[in-house]
Design a protein around this motif. Structure first.
Motif, mmCIF file in Angstrom:
data_model
loop_
_atom_site.group_PDB
_atom_site.id
_atom_site.type_symbol
_atom_site.label_atom_id
_atom_site.label_comp_id
_atom_site.label_asym_id
_atom_site.label_seq_id
_atom_site.Cartn_x
_atom_site.Cartn_y
_atom_site.Cartn_z
ATOM 1 N N LYS A 55 0.842 -1.195 0.000
ATOM 2 C CA LYS A 55 0.000 0.000 0.000
ATOM 3 C C LYS A 55 0.873 1.239 0.000
ATOM 4 C CE LYS A 55 -0.641 0.012 4.992
ATOM 5 N NZ LYS A 55 -1.609 0.041 6.078
ATOM 6 N N ARG A 110 -3.077 -1.605 -2.533
ATOM 7 C CA ARG A 110 -3.911 -0.410 -2.401
ATOM 8 C C ARG A 110 -3.090 0.848 -2.593
ATOM 9 N NH1 ARG A 110 -5.458 1.580 3.057
ATOM 10 N NH2 ARG A 110 -6.418 3.547 2.584
ATOM 11 N N GLU A 170 -7.154 -2.024 -4.909
ATOM 12 C CA GLU A 170 -7.844 -0.730 -4.902
ATOM 13 C C GLU A 170 -6.915 0.313 -5.497
ATOM 14 O OE1 GLU A 170 -10.102 0.215 -1.140
ATOM 15 O OE2 GLU A 170 -8.764 -1.378 -0.451
#
Length: 182
Positions: A55, A110, A170
């Protein structure tokens, strides 16, 4: 021009963030070529996890021309196996025999939702990739074959392989988000 505490200012700015998270787990439990006599239960269990998380986080920026690229890759893989392999003249005898493999595999990629951005001209590109690849088995056998000669003797024989796999990616773009899960 300058930066600090997650805030940057520039006339022309390029920011590239890449994160790769890789997890490759192995869990094996075996009984091989042993003679076993048990009054109750013989359990052979392999249990494991493979978790990869990538992330990014973004601060705030101010600039005349800026380009931001975020690429996050998360790959979780694994091999999980439980088994009983008997040999000639070697029996496994019990009230019950359980051969079980359990695993959890998860990958999350993400890109962050950007902070405050002020630019005259700019572009953001965010890419998130998440993959899960596993192999899980539970078996019994005799000299490499399934147990045709009955070397495992029990009133209850349970052979199971069970798992949970989850991949989520995401990629935030501006004020919106694109979400892909499997």
């Amino acid at each position: 021009i300058g930066s600090g505490n997650g805030i940057s200012a520039s006339i022309v700015g390029v920011q590239v963030n890449t994160a790769n998270a890789i997890s490759n787990a192995t869990a094996n439990a075996h009984i091989t070529g042993a003679a076993i006599t048990a009054a109750d239960t013989v359990n052979v269990e392999a249990e494991g996890q493979s978790i990869a998380i990538a992330k990014s986080s973004e601060g705030s920026s101010l600039g005349v021309l800026s380009l931001a690229v975020n690429v996050m890759n998360a790959n979780a893989s694994g091999t999980f196996h439980a088994g009983i392999q008997t040999a000639s003249g070697k029996n496994v005898s019990a009230n019950s025999v359980t051969v079980q493999t359990k695993y959890t595999a998860r990958s999350n990629a993400r890109t962050a939702q950007g902070g405050f951005k002020g630019t005259v001209a700019g572009a953001d590109t965010n890419c998130a990739n998440a993959n899960v690849t596993t192999n899980a088995t539970a078996d019994t056998g005799s000299n490499g074959e399934s147990d045709p000669e009955g070397h495992i003797q029990a009133s209850t024989i349970s052979i199971m392989a069970e798992g949970e796999a989850h991949a989520a990616a995401e990629a935030w773009t501006g004020d919106s988000v694109e979400l892909v899960t499997a």
